[in-house]
Design a protein around this motif. Structure first.
Motif, PDB file in Angstrom:
ATOM      1  N   PRO A 226       0.827  -1.216   0.000  1.00  0.00           N
ATOM      2  CA  PRO A 226       0.000   0.000   0.000  1.00  0.00           C
ATOM      3  C   PRO A 226       0.857   1.261   0.000  1.00  0.00           C
ATOM      4  CG  PRO A 226      -0.078  -1.091   2.135  1.00  0.00           C
ATOM      5  CD  PRO A 226       0.639  -2.014   1.214  1.00  0.00           C
ATOM      6  N   ASN A 228       2.662   4.612   0.994  1.00  0.00           N
ATOM      7  CA  ASN A 228       3.205   5.113   2.263  1.00  0.00           C
ATOM      8  C   ASN A 228       3.710   4.044   3.217  1.00  0.00           C
ATOM      9  OD1 ASN A 228       3.551   7.799   2.370  1.00  0.00           O
ATOM     10  ND2 ASN A 228       1.404   8.241   2.840  1.00  0.00           N
ATOM     11  N   ALA A 229       3.746   2.807   2.759  1.00  0.00           N
ATOM     12  CA  ALA A 229       4.210   1.733   3.636  1.00  0.00           C
ATOM     13  C   ALA A 229       5.725   1.792   3.800  1.00  0.00           C
ATOM     14  CB  ALA A 229       3.800   0.388   3.073  1.00  0.00           C
ATOM     15  N   GLY A 230       6.397   2.500   2.868  1.00  0.00           N
ATOM     16  CA  GLY A 230       7.843   2.623   2.956  1.00  0.00           C
ATOM     17  C   GLY A 230       8.573   1.846   1.880  1.00  0.00           C
ATOM     18  N   LYS A 231       7.927   1.611   0.754  1.00  0.00           N
ATOM     19  CA  LYS A 231       8.545   0.843  -0.332  1.00  0.00           C
ATOM     20  C   LYS A 231       9.772   1.554  -0.892  1.00  0.00           C
ATOM     21  CE  LYS A 231       4.704   0.837  -2.661  1.00  0.00           C
ATOM     22  NZ  LYS A 231       3.867   1.470  -1.618  1.00  0.00           N
ATOM     23  N   THR A 233      11.522   3.872   0.508  1.00  0.00           N
ATOM     24  CA  THR A 233      12.569   3.975   1.527  1.00  0.00           C
ATOM     25  C   THR A 233      13.351   2.665   1.597  1.00  0.00           C
ATOM     26  OG1 THR A 233      10.990   5.344   2.725  1.00  0.00           O
ATOM     27  CG2 THR A 233      12.984   4.725   3.900  1.00  0.00           C
ATOM     28  N   VAL A 246      11.666   9.530  -2.204  1.00  0.00           N
ATOM     29  CA  VAL A 246      10.937   9.195  -0.984  1.00  0.00           C
ATOM     30  C   VAL A 246      10.157  10.426  -0.565  1.00  0.00           C
ATOM     31  CG1 VAL A 246      11.121   8.394   1.383  1.00  0.00           C
ATOM     32  CG2 VAL A 246      12.777   7.657  -0.313  1.00  0.00           C
ATOM     33  N   SER A 247       8.881  10.258  -0.383  1.00  0.00           N
ATOM     34  CA  SER A 247       8.100  11.427   0.016  1.00  0.00           C
ATOM     35  C   SER A 247       7.004  10.994   0.959  1.00  0.00           C
ATOM     36  CB  SER A 247       7.511  12.099  -1.224  1.00  0.00           C
ATOM     37  OG  SER A 247       6.132  11.887  -1.269  1.00  0.00           O
ATOM     38  N   THR A 253       5.412   7.657  -6.276  1.00  0.00           N
ATOM     39  CA  THR A 253       6.178   6.800  -7.172  1.00  0.00           C
ATOM     40  C   THR A 253       5.223   6.351  -8.265  1.00  0.00           C
ATOM     41  OG1 THR A 253       7.312   6.068  -5.218  1.00  0.00           O
ATOM     42  CG2 THR A 253       7.812   4.896  -7.219  1.00  0.00           C
ATOM     43  N   ASN A 339       7.168  -3.067   8.047  1.00  0.00           N
ATOM     44  CA  ASN A 339       8.090  -1.920   8.099  1.00  0.00           C
ATOM     45  C   ASN A 339       7.699  -0.982   9.241  1.00  0.00           C
ATOM     46  OD1 ASN A 339      10.196  -0.280   7.204  1.00  0.00           O
ATOM     47  ND2 ASN A 339       8.831   0.919   5.894  1.00  0.00           N
ATOM     48  N   LYS A 340       8.599  -0.048   9.509  1.00  0.00           N
ATOM     49  CA  LYS A 340       8.390   1.018  10.508  1.00  0.00           C
ATOM     50  C   LYS A 340       8.300   0.475  11.931  1.00  0.00           C
ATOM     51  CE  LYS A 340       5.926   3.804   7.094  1.00  0.00           C
ATOM     52  NZ  LYS A 340       4.980   4.876   6.839  1.00  0.00           N
ATOM     53  N   ASP A 342      10.302   0.929  14.099  1.00  0.00           N
ATOM     54  CA  ASP A 342      10.825   1.960  15.000  1.00  0.00           C
ATOM     55  C   ASP A 342       9.702   2.792  15.613  1.00  0.00           C
ATOM     56  OD1 ASP A 342      11.145   4.709  12.915  1.00  0.00           O
ATOM     57  OD2 ASP A 342      10.730   2.717  12.133  1.00  0.00           O
ATOM     58  N   LEU A 343       8.532   2.768  14.976  1.00  0.00           N
ATOM     59  CA  LEU A 343       7.413   3.576  15.478  1.00  0.00           C
ATOM     60  C   LEU A 343       6.582   2.822  16.520  1.00  0.00           C
ATOM     61  CD1 LEU A 343       6.042   5.281  12.237  1.00  0.00           C
ATOM     62  CD2 LEU A 343       7.619   6.194  13.946  1.00  0.00           C
ATOM     63  N   ALA A 397      12.866   0.558   7.650  1.00  0.00           N
ATOM     64  CA  ALA A 397      13.613   0.983   6.464  1.00  0.00           C
ATOM     65  C   ALA A 397      14.388   2.263   6.753  1.00  0.00           C
ATOM     66  CB  ALA A 397      12.666   1.194   5.292  1.00  0.00           C
TER      67      ALA A 397
HETATM   68  P1  GDP Z   1       5.923   4.230  -0.370  1.00  0.00           P
HETATM   69  O1  GDP Z   1       4.756   5.045  -0.776  1.00  0.00           O
HETATM   70  O2  GDP Z   1       5.505   2.853   0.060  1.00  0.00           O
HETATM   71  O3  GDP Z   1       7.033   4.178  -1.390  1.00  0.00           O
HETATM   72  O4  GDP Z   1       6.494   4.894   0.976  1.00  0.00           O
HETATM   73  P2  GDP Z   1       7.763   5.866   1.156  1.00  0.00           P
HETATM   74  O5  GDP Z   1       9.023   5.080   1.090  1.00  0.00           O
HETATM   75  O6  GDP Z   1       7.630   7.032   0.273  1.00  0.00           O
HETATM   76  O7  GDP Z   1       7.550   6.247   2.671  1.00  0.00           O
HETATM   77  C1  GDP Z   1       6.416   6.951   3.127  1.00  0.00           C
HETATM   78  C2  GDP Z   1       6.760   7.679   4.409  1.00  0.00           C
HETATM   79  O8  GDP Z   1       7.058   6.746   5.447  1.00  0.00           O
HETATM   80  C3  GDP Z   1       7.984   8.592   4.283  1.00  0.00           C
HETATM   81  O9  GDP Z   1       7.750   9.748   5.026  1.00  0.00           O
HETATM   82  C4  GDP Z   1       9.080   7.763   4.907  1.00  0.00           C
HETATM   83  O10 GDP Z   1      10.101   8.561   5.463  1.00  0.00           O
HETATM   84  C5  GDP Z   1       8.351   7.007   5.980  1.00  0.00           C
HETATM   85  N1  GDP Z   1       8.989   5.757   6.331  1.00  0.00           N
HETATM   86  C6  GDP Z   1       9.356   4.778   5.489  1.00  0.00           C
HETATM   87  N2  GDP Z   1       9.909   3.744   6.159  1.00  0.00           N
HETATM   88  C7  GDP Z   1       9.888   4.085   7.467  1.00  0.00           C
HETATM   89  C8  GDP Z   1      10.345   3.440   8.671  1.00  0.00           C
HETATM   90  O11 GDP Z   1      10.862   2.316   8.702  1.00  0.00           O
HETATM   91  N3  GDP Z   1      10.165   4.128   9.836  1.00  0.00           N
HETATM   92  C9  GDP Z   1       9.583   5.353   9.862  1.00  0.00           C
HETATM   93  N4  GDP Z   1       9.467   5.950  11.035  1.00  0.00           N
HETATM   94  N5  GDP Z   1       9.172   5.992   8.758  1.00  0.00           N
HETATM   95  C10 GDP Z   1       9.310   5.364   7.571  1.00  0.00           C
END
Ligand code: GDP
Length: 492
Positions: A226, A228-231, A233, A246-247, A253, A339-340, A342-343, A397
């Motif tokens: 989905p 914002n999941a952090g793909k 990153t 990364v946004s 993307t 992912n994430k 750390d949160l 990530a």
């Molecule tokens: P994508 O839409 O799946 O490609 O997600 P993004 O890589 O663009 O990440 C979306 C947001 O989540 C960004 O603000 C990242 O900095 C944040 N993010 C990604 N991975 C992590 C993580 O492991 N920990 C935290 N705290 N934030 C993350």
């Protein structure tokens, strides 16, 4: 036949560099070298020479020059080589001086190799091997490409073709001289024996599970999940560079981003997908469509989900954005990346077991779904298995926590997937098609109604030989006639 033009080009990379190599090939190569340096050195021996512009007499550089008279050269033509100092002005002045000489022109892309092929220096599979060698990014790919350049498939295909021509010669002899008393009656049987042996050998080469093609292209890993999941990153961490934007906003993307990795010597292509979700924006829709196509064609899918939102990960999977392994048709295996982490607050984290896998503990065999791993130690505690991921990871990530486990497992997966591929003969779809065509014709030749009829049998053998000839780029019928009259001495 018209005289081929003489071509020249900068064969090394664009300057500035310590050395630049300029090659000249064709009937006027020797003359050009003499005009530029005042002499023709001893063949195949390096000589120091002053390079001058023949028009003005102005010295351009001091160079090491080589002279390879035809046919003992890379292209099979007269070839001259200048090893100049690799400054841009030196290169430009030399190329300009050559361009002014009558009968010389700048080579087109691949033209040296094309001439080598036309002059029988390389067959088509070797040409492809050469192209792959230049493009090889990992050790595995380099070894595979060098094998093809040195004739791994080409020599084999040529020997198959020679045997086919022998078989065909037997059948042709039976047809042409069937009235003659001195022609042995049973020429068809040995011909069919050859065909049968070839079926065995070629079928073995083709039934390699496409390993050669896989190594050439690398293990394809799709990163999906989905928005914002952090793909992105995760991809950046994997690629160790800013390959994807990364946004914090969903859906940035828009297309498929491809990153090539060298994981412990194995080629891995990562595909980052547009956040797969339903969308109305046309640009994004196109991105989503491509993302789905490519994720389904991948060898492995990393499904990235926010560990803080377990519901979201299940919904996304259930939506069928990417086929999960329980889909009916052969979908790629999917690893779940939580992912994430750390949160996640510490008290909740203890529920989420972060896998720690020793180097030898886990063996990822892509053909068996990770049977050596105690799955329970890797899954979310109390996880109902409705997300049928074969493998699960918890990581961050951004901080990198838990990341090495994933990376190690990926490298092992790539190795298990690609190991042994270097010896595979078939490295391109083109090879597979030619060999399958050959096999089909040989199998038809074996069928009872064809095998008994000389002319039909000869035709199938001819089709098979032509398919092999196309594989190596050596199609000619003259050699069939040669063999007939050389080997059979019928006296006609
Ligand atoms: P994508 O839409 O799946 O490609 O997600 P993004 O890589 O663009 O990440 C979306 C947001 O989540 C960004 O603000 C990242 O900095 C944040 N993010 C990604 N991975 C992590 C993580 O492991 N920990 C935290 N705290 N934030 C993350």
């Amino acid at each position: 036949m018209s005289v081929p033009s003489t071509i020249f080009a900068l064969s090394s990379g664009r300057g500035p560099a310590a050395i630049a190599v300029v090659r000249i090939s064709g009937p006027r190569a020797g003359e050009a070298l003499k005009l530029l340096t005042g002499k023709l050195p001893t063949p195949r021996q390096a000589a120091l020479a002053r390079v001058r512009d023949p028009a003005s007499g102005e010295p351009i550089d001091q160079a090491l020059v080589l002279w390879f008279p035809a046919p003992q050269s890379e292209t099979g033509e007269d070839v001259a080589e200048l090893q100049l100092h690799g400054g841009r002005a030196v290169i430009a002045a030399t190329l300009a001086a050559l361009a002014r000489l009558p009968g010389l022109r700048l080579a087109e892309a691949g033209e040296f190799t094309r001439r080598a092929f036309e002059n029988g220096k390389l067959d088509l599979t070797a040409v492809e091997g050469l192209a792959d060698l230049v493009m090889a990014e990992t050790e595995g790919q380099r070894r595979q490409a060098l094998g093809q350049l040195q004739g791994a498939l080409g020599n084999r295909a040529e020997s198959w073709r020679q045997r086919l021509i022998q078989a065909l010669a037997l059948v042709e002899a039976r047809i042409d001289f069937s009235d003659e008393a001195d022609v042995p009656e049973d020429l068809l049987k040995p011909a069919l024996t050859i065909a049968r042996e070839l079926i065995g050998e070629i079928a073995a080469a083709v039934s390699d599970g496409s390993r050669g093609e896989r190594l050439r292209e690398g293990l394809t890993v799709a990163i999906a999940g989905p928005p914002n999941a952090g793909k992105s990153t995760l991809l950046n961490r994997l690629a160790r560079r800013e390959a994807a934007i990364v946004s914090p906003y969903a859906g940035t993307t828009r297309d498929v981003i491809e990153v090539h990795l060298d994981l412990a010597g194995w080629p891995v292509t990562l595909l980052d997908h547009a956040g797969i979700r339903e969308t109305g924006a046309p640009v994004e829709m196109e991105g989503v469509r491509r993302a789905r196509d490519r994720a389904q064609a991948a060898d492995l899918v990393l499904w990235v989900a926010d560990a803080g939102e377990p519901a979201a990960e299940k919904n996304a999977a259930a939506k069928g954005a990417v086929k999960t392994p329980d889909s009916t048709d052969a979908a790629p295996p999917t690893w779940l990346i939580r992912n994430k982490i750390d949160l996640i607050q510490d008290e909740h984290r203890s529920e989420l077991r972060i896998p720690s896998i020793g180097k030898n503990e886990a063996i990822s065999d892509p053909n068996n779904s990770l049977t050596n791993i105690d799955n329970r130690s890797l899954t979310h505690r109390n996880e109902s298995r409705d997300f049928t991921s074969e493998y699960e990871f918890s990581l961050s990530a951004t901080t990198g926590e838990g990341f090495d486990v994933l990376l190690g497992q990926l490298a092992r997966y790539a190795e298990a997937f690609l190991a042994g591929s270097e010896s595979a003969l078939v490295t391109r779809e083109r090879h597979r098609r030619a060999l399958e065509e050959t096999l089909a014709a040989l199998r038809r030749a074996q069928s009872a109604d064809v095998a008994a009829k000389e002319d039909l049998l000869a035709e199938e053998l001819r089709i098979a030989a032509r398919a092999l000839g196309r594989l190596t780029g050596r199609v000619d019928v003259e050699d069939i006639l040669d063999v007939i009259f050389r080997d059979f001495c019928i006296g006609k």
